[in-house]
Design a protein around this motif. Sequence first.
Motif, PDB file in Angstrom:
ATOM      1  N   GLY A   1       3.391  -4.015   4.803  1.00 12.54           N
ATOM      2  CA  GLY A   1       2.910  -3.597   3.493  1.00 12.54           C
ATOM      3  C   GLY A   1       1.412  -3.457   3.398  1.00 12.54           C
ATOM      4  N   GLY A   2       0.679  -3.913   4.407  1.00 14.42           N
ATOM      5  CA  GLY A   2      -0.765  -3.785   4.400  1.00 14.42           C
ATOM      6  C   GLY A   2      -1.449  -4.637   3.365  1.00 14.42           C
ATOM      7  N   GLN A   3      -0.838  -5.764   2.963  1.00 10.68           N
ATOM      8  CA  GLN A   3      -1.425  -6.607   1.939  1.00 10.68           C
ATOM      9  C   GLN A   3      -2.727  -7.220   2.432  1.00 10.68           C
ATOM     10  N   ARG A   4      -3.728  -7.234   1.582  1.00 11.59           N
ATOM     11  CA  ARG A   4      -5.021  -7.776   1.961  1.00 11.59           C
ATOM     12  C   ARG A   4      -4.986  -9.295   2.071  1.00 11.59           C
ATOM     13  N   VAL A   5      -5.818  -9.810   2.982  1.00  9.90           N
ATOM     14  CA  VAL A   5      -5.884 -11.237   3.266  1.00  9.90           C
ATOM     15  C   VAL A   5      -7.339 -11.684   3.165  1.00  9.90           C
ATOM     16  N   LEU A   6      -7.570 -12.820   2.531  1.00  6.24           N
ATOM     17  CA  LEU A   6      -8.891 -13.437   2.473  1.00  6.24           C
ATOM     18  C   LEU A   6      -8.861 -14.729   3.279  1.00  6.24           C
ATOM     19  N   ILE A   7      -9.803 -14.874   4.186  1.00  4.83           N
ATOM     20  CA  ILE A   7      -9.903 -16.082   5.005  1.00  4.83           C
ATOM     21  C   ILE A   7     -11.239 -16.746   4.707  1.00  4.83           C
ATOM     22  N   SER A   8     -11.182 -17.935   4.136  1.00  4.40           N
ATOM     23  CA  SER A   8     -12.370 -18.672   3.727  1.00  4.40           C
ATOM     24  C   SER A   8     -12.670 -19.750   4.759  1.00  4.40           C
ATOM     25  N   VAL A   9     -13.812 -19.625   5.426  1.00  5.45           N
ATOM     26  CA  VAL A   9     -14.215 -20.564   6.475  1.00  5.45           C
ATOM     27  C   VAL A   9     -15.316 -21.459   5.921  1.00  5.45           C
ATOM     28  N   PHE A  10     -15.042 -22.740   5.846  1.00  2.58           N
ATOM     29  CA  PHE A  10     -15.981 -23.723   5.298  1.00  2.58           C
ATOM     30  C   PHE A  10     -16.712 -24.424   6.437  1.00  2.58           C
ATOM     31  N   LEU A  11     -18.040 -24.453   6.366  1.00  2.00           N
ATOM     32  CA  LEU A  11     -18.857 -25.197   7.323  1.00  2.00           C
ATOM     33  C   LEU A  11     -19.275 -26.498   6.644  1.00  2.00           C
ATOM     34  N   PRO A  12     -18.570 -27.590   6.915  1.00  2.00           N
ATOM     35  CA  PRO A  12     -18.733 -28.810   6.114  1.00  2.00           C
ATOM     36  C   PRO A  12     -20.038 -29.550   6.403  1.00  2.00           C
ATOM     37  N   GLY A  13     -20.694 -29.978   5.335  1.00  2.00           N
ATOM     38  CA  GLY A  13     -21.849 -30.845   5.489  1.00  2.00           C
ATOM     39  C   GLY A  13     -23.147 -30.245   5.012  1.00  2.00           C
ATOM     40  N   GLY A  14     -23.231 -28.932   4.915  1.00  2.00           N
ATOM     41  CA  GLY A  14     -24.465 -28.298   4.465  1.00  2.00           C
ATOM     42  C   GLY A  14     -25.209 -27.632   5.599  1.00  2.00           C
TER      43      GLY A  14
ATOM     44  N   PRO B   1       3.793 -13.719   5.336  1.00  2.00           N
ATOM     45  CA  PRO B   1       3.222 -13.260   4.063  1.00  2.00           C
ATOM     46  C   PRO B   1       2.031 -14.101   3.602  1.00  2.00           C
ATOM     47  N   ILE B   2       0.967 -14.053   4.369  1.00  2.00           N
ATOM     48  CA  ILE B   2      -0.242 -14.822   4.101  1.00  2.00           C
ATOM     49  C   ILE B   2      -1.190 -13.987   3.250  1.00  2.00           C
ATOM     50  N   ARG B   3      -1.768 -14.611   2.229  1.00  2.00           N
ATOM     51  CA  ARG B   3      -2.713 -13.901   1.362  1.00  2.00           C
ATOM     52  C   ARG B   3      -4.085 -14.551   1.349  1.00  2.00           C
ATOM     53  N   CYS B   4      -4.141 -15.870   1.260  1.00  2.00           N
ATOM     54  CA  CYS B   4      -5.410 -16.596   1.251  1.00  2.00           C
ATOM     55  C   CYS B   4      -5.317 -17.739   2.246  1.00  2.00           C
ATOM     56  N   VAL B   5      -6.332 -17.892   3.072  1.00  2.00           N
ATOM     57  CA  VAL B   5      -6.370 -18.952   4.084  1.00  2.00           C
ATOM     58  C   VAL B   5      -7.663 -19.736   3.916  1.00  2.00           C
ATOM     59  N   ALA B   6      -7.573 -21.044   3.986  1.00  2.00           N
ATOM     60  CA  ALA B   6      -8.746 -21.907   3.990  1.00  2.00           C
ATOM     61  C   ALA B   6      -8.771 -22.686   5.301  1.00  2.00           C
TER      62      ALA B   6
END
Length: 449
Positions: free
Chosen positions: A73-86, A306-311
Amino acid sequence: MKAKSCSDFCRTQAAYAGNGLPSIEPGMPDPAGTGLDRRGFLLRSTGLALSVYGGMGLGPGAYEEAIASASGGGQRVLISVFLPGGLDALSFLAPVADPVYQSARPTLKLAANPAHTFADDSRLQWHPDALPFKALHEAGKMAVFPAIGYSDANQSHFTSRHFWETGSLDFNANRGWLGRYLDIAGDAENPLQGLSLGWTLSPALATGEMPVASFSRPTDYEFWAHGLGSPVSDKLFDVYGALGQGATSDPALATARRVARHTDSVRRSMAPLVDATIQSQATYPAGELFPEQLAALAEMLERGLPIRCVAIEGHGGYDTHSGQAATLASNLEVTAASIAAFQQDLEARGLADRVLIQVWSEFGRRVNENGGGTDHGAAGTALLIGTQVQRQVVGEWPGLTSLDEDDNMLHTSDFRVMYAAIIDQWLNADAAAIIPGADGMTLPTLLAA
């Protein structure tokens, strides 16, 4: 040398059934998800932690139907990569010729290297271990926020992270910004729409209604029964799944059946990845969890899950109060190389046009070093990466001649504006319904025409 970090700044405790995510310490805001109803389960075995949150109305075969509807279906995916600590923004993109920087960083300042110059602002230079990001930027696949933050910045890991995770400056916010998005645009039959690749649920994905999931290593996902092995255990788990079928008017039994159905669906969907050798289309750094997770994620996306948002958290910690030079170099090296390999992998698999990668940290660090490290600051750096991203600098680098009252770099873009633009332009949802005040924001154009 290992960097000294604030004691236990990470949310290291697991979420507990019925309680959401745990509190951290007195006086700090509760993480998003705390106190929300959690209908699900926690399974643990060697190399496995799977949590499913929500899932009110899953019916027989619902998960398989969600996969079928997402596949192709070509559904868009957002992948949020957190760099912990500052992450130290002034090392990531260093103003090597700036006299204030030169004076403030007698031991940590980077040597000038014209080959590392940031192409969109010659005052700045990429950290030598962040050069894979430089390549992505110059290939036109990156938007850079060199001084992102918010007014009156809070320099507590817990509080600033809470603000970033909830997309608001509300101490009482109990849903993550991505969780609020999924509550509006999500699918009640799809627990993988919000996927936390880690041992606990990312607070950014904490929802109020929709199911979301968390597990650490997709290739290790499996059931475990004490004293049993295949083929007996396989039969046992088939029976367990069958227990989830059928209707009942008993609320407790209905919940138990939903859990069994849901668990069995995820088990069957993940089975092809268990103990599999991922056939990546790029070379990832070896021997570290973060690149393993990204390689498996690329495989999951190609399989049509069926992944849409990843953290997900990047490699290492960035709370570099001491030993910064060595620690930051090693952590950036793995993180940058892993994300670049992931982008290459997505492109080779034909998936890149529907994936957006966001990289962020809860704040930057102080302009002045403390003798081997840097303390908590304010404005930091964020990145958006993908083939659909418009190469640009969002908010100019502010320079160091004017600082805030704590002698921190001033911010020139607001993280909530970045979120609102992502929601509006990438996720195609109403940003004002998710980010407080978004209807009054002027949003940058993040995507290429």
